[in-house]
Design a protein around this motif. Structure first.
Motif, mmCIF file in Angstrom:
data_model
loop_
_atom_site.group_PDB
_atom_site.id
_atom_site.type_symbol
_atom_site.label_atom_id
_atom_site.label_comp_id
_atom_site.label_asym_id
_atom_site.label_seq_id
_atom_site.Cartn_x
_atom_site.Cartn_y
_atom_site.Cartn_z
ATOM 1 N N GLU A 16 0.926 -1.283 0.046
ATOM 2 C CA GLU A 16 0.165 -0.024 0.096
ATOM 3 C C GLU A 16 0.783 1.184 -0.156
ATOM 4 O O GLU A 16 1.828 1.452 0.803
ATOM 5 C CB GLU A 16 -1.027 0.058 1.202
ATOM 6 N N TRP A 17 0.673 2.134 -0.830
ATOM 7 C CA TRP A 17 1.354 3.323 -0.942
ATOM 8 C C TRP A 17 0.223 4.722 -0.837
ATOM 9 O O TRP A 17 -0.417 4.490 -1.942
ATOM 10 C CB TRP A 17 2.273 3.516 -2.136
ATOM 11 N N ASP A 18 0.463 5.457 -0.216
ATOM 12 C CA ASP A 18 -0.381 6.443 -0.176
ATOM 13 C C ASP A 18 -1.895 6.222 -0.276
ATOM 14 O O ASP A 18 -2.609 6.656 -0.850
ATOM 15 C CB ASP A 18 -0.025 7.490 -0.975
ATOM 16 N N GLY A 19 -2.383 5.097 0.455
ATOM 17 C CA GLY A 19 -3.681 4.589 0.463
ATOM 18 C C GLY A 19 -4.164 3.944 -0.780
ATOM 19 O O GLY A 19 -5.240 3.664 -1.077
ATOM 20 N N ILE A 20 -3.074 3.905 -1.799
ATOM 21 C CA ILE A 20 -3.347 2.886 -3.092
ATOM 22 C C ILE A 20 -2.976 1.575 -2.775
ATOM 23 O O ILE A 20 -1.767 1.322 -2.676
ATOM 24 C CB ILE A 20 -2.570 3.784 -4.207
ATOM 25 N N ARG A 21 -3.850 0.422 -2.986
ATOM 26 C CA ARG A 21 -3.597 -0.751 -2.508
ATOM 27 C C ARG A 21 -3.197 -1.399 -4.006
ATOM 28 O O ARG A 21 -4.020 -0.987 -4.991
ATOM 29 C CB ARG A 21 -4.709 -1.541 -1.901
ATOM 30 N N MET B 1 -3.582 12.051 6.129
ATOM 31 C CA MET B 1 -4.630 12.430 5.280
ATOM 32 C C MET B 1 -5.615 13.065 5.965
ATOM 33 O O MET B 1 -6.405 12.627 6.722
ATOM 34 C CB MET B 1 -5.236 11.053 4.609
ATOM 35 N N GLU B 5 -9.624 15.085 2.173
ATOM 36 C CA GLU B 5 -9.083 14.235 1.116
ATOM 37 C C GLU B 5 -9.462 12.696 1.173
ATOM 38 O O GLU B 5 -9.908 12.001 0.156
ATOM 39 C CB GLU B 5 -7.395 14.117 1.449
ATOM 40 N N GLN B 6 -9.859 12.289 2.333
ATOM 41 C CA GLN B 6 -10.360 10.810 2.489
ATOM 42 C C GLN B 6 -11.633 10.866 1.798
ATOM 43 O O GLN B 6 -12.163 9.836 1.005
ATOM 44 C CB GLN B 6 -10.706 10.663 4.067
ATOM 45 N N ILE B 9 -11.418 10.506 -1.926
ATOM 46 C CA ILE B 9 -11.304 9.315 -2.309
ATOM 47 C C ILE B 9 -12.413 8.466 -2.268
ATOM 48 O O ILE B 9 -12.645 7.516 -3.399
ATOM 49 C CB ILE B 9 -9.917 8.508 -1.663
#
Lengths: 289, 470
Positions: A16-21, B1, B5-6, B9
């Motif tokens: 996971e990087w910066d919330g991207i899985r 975050m 921003e959350q 997303i």
């Protein structure tokens, strides 16, 4: 696969990087189908065709296919198509060949490749020759013979013209006078004195008393017609002087400056049919008699 | 975050949820309902019957429509179109493209919805499926059920019928390129040439796979027209549209529901009947082939719940926002398309009525450009290739303009005879006295005048005569 529409529920790889899985979705089905089809194709190809290189050789494949075999088959198929026409060419004489539009066109077209391989090196692809070196086949001036049978003879047996060097037996003034006459004759401005000098110098023995070549060709010397507009070895004064002084096809060891004009014989290189078709092509260049 | 921003997303995922992609994993079993657009679709689809019949018509001594590739001729009734007339094909393609554009600008993907061979064949295939395996609910149940003799029987019959249609399609297509009757004999006796088998096989395979299995996937992922057509749509275009203002908020119908509910009772019948499985209520989208099945479905529901029809209807965006629609013929797009349409139709009509009886080409010899003859004159060689498209022999007399005093040498004097079965190329030699040549390159014309008294054919061909520099 439909699961991909709910990304939150798809298991991930743990990265996971910066919330991207990174998800573990399988590749698309079309991709998998293409992938499997590709390796299956490869295996079938490997079995059927030559493919795997070995140290000194390669696998042959069970079909026994080779590129040269396919080429030879194609050539044989092409030959089979041409065979009946070639048979006709062999049977027909020149006049019949030229009179039949279909056969004339067949010969003309078929001879294109042969002419390119054997003749164009000197005579040019269109038979235009090279000024001073190789004769132009598309004009109507013929050193030997311009009819169908004569052309066939020239190709089969070759030709070698000859002209003696005159630097020894005619003095410089005489050679200059002859040159003046020859240049004038080609323009139709020959003087009687010039012609008299020409005859007195012995030129008429080959070139004829009117300097128009003529029956002397029977000697096989290829003595040219000096009164027409066509020059075998160039029309400049220097060119004419050189030809008269050093002649044509003298032994180069004795006469270093002599003109060399030899047509090789093709009788043992080309089949009679090929020579006949070449003769049609040469005739069709525009100067055939 | 940050929380903001959350949220953004999260919103992305919500969008992804709405962006429903069916890449073939899910088979669309659309419900079949009768209705106005269903009837239109049958009418439009039945035009394709002519595709199956036309190859068997004869005209004179040959097939009425025949693309004779070996002989390079295209027969259309008594017309014969030669390769030299192929420029008309470009006009025909323009005509077809512009028709598509014009129709799309006015009423969206009419082609897709009613006439495209992909959707029509798919429709026929699913109609058979419906008859054999039952309605969508029964079909889903059958697909999920374990294999049994009954299931096998139904599937085998279905696939056999699909294959029969595919074979009929493949052979019929091939029949346009060869004698149709002979082709059937050859196919039945297994004597057809390889190229026929390849063509038939190709079409059988793709008919079977495209209409039987891939269906809407072809429209989604393979068809370029589907993508092009969607961008031709504008605010004036009439499309099957869900009337958002009237329908929302949607919700299940209850007897004691408050007045806050919109007309949409969320029965999802519009989704159930959609052959591509899209939800029209989400707005216009790439999957919509504008077949109008959802309109039929919704109208039937509106009748039942005693609300006016047309919650989903053919409407433009301007109409829905209350603006008035400009008349069809005053829209710039329509005017432009119409002009191009008329021009290409005029071009094709001109072309078909003015097919030249003779095609002639005069090729000047390039190597050598000219030859000096022994009398000093200059000779140029030309090769003449000619096609006589008429059934009779034509004779012409040749003369040259633009070059006074020229001498013509040809196989038959100055007469050119063109046989209907083809003319063998021949050489023409032109000879000029150099004194008469004014320029290095003289523009000349080959004029062929017919010697037959009845037709007054005159053919002019431009060429050049080249001489030495003066």
């Amino acid at each position: 696969m439909a699961k991909q529409n709910k990304p939150k529920q798809v298991p991930d790889t743990g990265y996971e990087w910066d919330g991207i899985r990174e998800l573990t979705n399988p590749p698309p089905r079309w991709w998998m189908i293409t992938f499997h089809a590709s390796w299956i194709f490869c295996i079938i190809y490997f079995i059927l065709y030559p493919s795997i290189p070995l140290v000194t050789d390669h696998t042959k494949g069970i079909l026994g296919w080779t590129m040269i075999k396919e080429f030879k088959e194609d050539v044989a198929a092409n030959d089979a198509i041409k065979a009946p026409y070639l048979k006709k060419v062999a049977e027909m004489d020149g006049q019949a060949l030229m009179a039949d539009p279909g056969m004339r066109n067949f010969a003309d077209s078929s001879a294109k490749a042969i002419f390119g391989d054997f003749c164009a090196g000197c005579h040019g692809t269109g038979g235009q020759g090279a000024p001073g070196l190789f004769p132009n086949l598309s004009d109507d001036a013929w050193l030997f013979a311009g009819d169908f049978d004569g052309i066939v003879e020239s190709i089969t047996d070759g030709r070698e013209g000859s002209m003696p060097a005159h630097i020894e037996d005619i003095d410089e003034a005489g050679i200059n006078k002859l040159t003046d006459f020859v240049i004038a004759a080609a323009q139709g401005k020959a003087t009687p004195e010039g012609l008299a000098h020409f005859n007195a110098s012995g030129c008429a023995d080959c070139h004829g008393e009117d300097a128009a070549g003529g029956a002397i060709n029977d000697l096989g010397s290829g003595a040219t017609n000096l009164t027409d507009a066509i020059w075998r070895f160039g029309s400049s004064r220097d060119d004419v002087l050189r030809t008269i002084r050093y002649g044509v096809n003298e032994d180069p060891e004795d006469v270093p400056n002599t003109r060399i004009a030899i047509m090789p014989a093709f009788g043992d290189k080309l089949s009679p049919e090929a020579i006949k078709m070449l003769a049609v092509k040469v005739h069709q260049f525009g100067g055939g008699k | 975050m940050s929380e903001q921003e959350q949220k953004e997303i999260e919103a992305l995922y919500t969008d992804a949820h709405h962006w429903h992609i069916n890449a073939g994993a899910e088979t669309i079993h659309a419900k079949r309902l009768s209705g106005r657009f269903r009837t239109y679709k049958w009418y439009a689809a039945s035009l394709w019957i002519s595709f199956f019949i036309l190859p068997y018509f004869r005209s004179e001594d040959h097939q009425a429509i025949l693309f004779d590739i070996p002989n390079r001729q295209f027969h259309l009734g008594s017309l014969t179109i030669w390769p030299q007339d192929i420029w008309m094909l470009s006009l025909l393609l323009i005509l077809l493209a512009i028709t598509l554009f014009a129709v799309t600008a006015i009423a969206g993907r009419v082609w897709c919805g009613y006439f495209c061979l992909q959707t029509v064949w798919t429709d026929a295939f699913t109609w058979l499926e419906d008859k054999i395996e039952g309605n969508p609910i029964q079909r889903r149940k059958l697909d999920a059920a374990p294999w049994s003799l009954q299931k096998l029987g139904k599937k085998v019959i279905k696939h056999l019928l699909w294959l029969l249609i595919s074979i009929a399609t493949g052979v019929t297509f091939t029949a346009y390129f060869t004698d149709a009757y002979q082709l059937w004999i050859d196919v039945v006796t297994l004597q057809a040439p390889l190229i026929a088998w390849v063509t038939i096989g190709f079409f059988v395979f793709f008919t079977y796979v495209f209409a039987g299995f891939m269906r809407e996937q072809v429209c989604f992922w393979l068809c370029p027209y589907a993508r092009i057509q969607s961008v031709m749509v504008d605010k004036d275009t009439e499309l099957p549209t869900y009337d958002l203002a009237r329908g929302e908020p949607r919700g299940k119908m209850r007897h004691n529901a408050g007045a806050q509910k919109g007309d949409c009772i969320d029965c999802r019948l519009c989704v159930g009947v959609c052959p591509t499985g899209v939800d029209i209520r989400e707005g216009m989208q790439e999957g919509c082939i504008t077949c109008g099945m959802c309109i039929d479905a919704c109208d039937s529901i509106m009748d039942k719940v005693k609300r006016p029809r047309g919650l989903i209807r053919y409407a433009s965006r301007k109409e829905l926002s209350g603006e008035s629609l400009p008349p069809v013929l005053k829209r710039p797009r329509v005017i432009t398309y119409s002009v191009v349409l008329l021009l290409s139709i005029a071009g094709i009509i001109y072309g078909l009525t003015h097919i030249p009886p003779v095609e002639l080409s005069v090729v000047h010899e390039r190597q050598p450009l000219f030859t000096q003859m022994s009398d000093g004159s200059i000779q140029n060689r030309y090769t003449i290739k000619a096609v006589n498209k008429t059934p009779q022999r034509l004779t012409f007399r040749l003369h040259i303009t633009g070059l006074d005093g020229v001498n013509i040498k040809m196989p038959d004097g100055d007469i050119i005879t063109l046989q209907p079965e083809g003319t063998i190329p021949f050489h023409v030699f032109l000879r000029m006295k150099p004194a008469l040549l004014k320029k290095k390159k003289t523009k000349i014309r080959f004029i062929l005048e017919s010697m037959n008294a009845t037709d007054k054919l005159k053919i002019k061909k431009r060429s050049v005569f080249i001489g030495p520099a003066t």
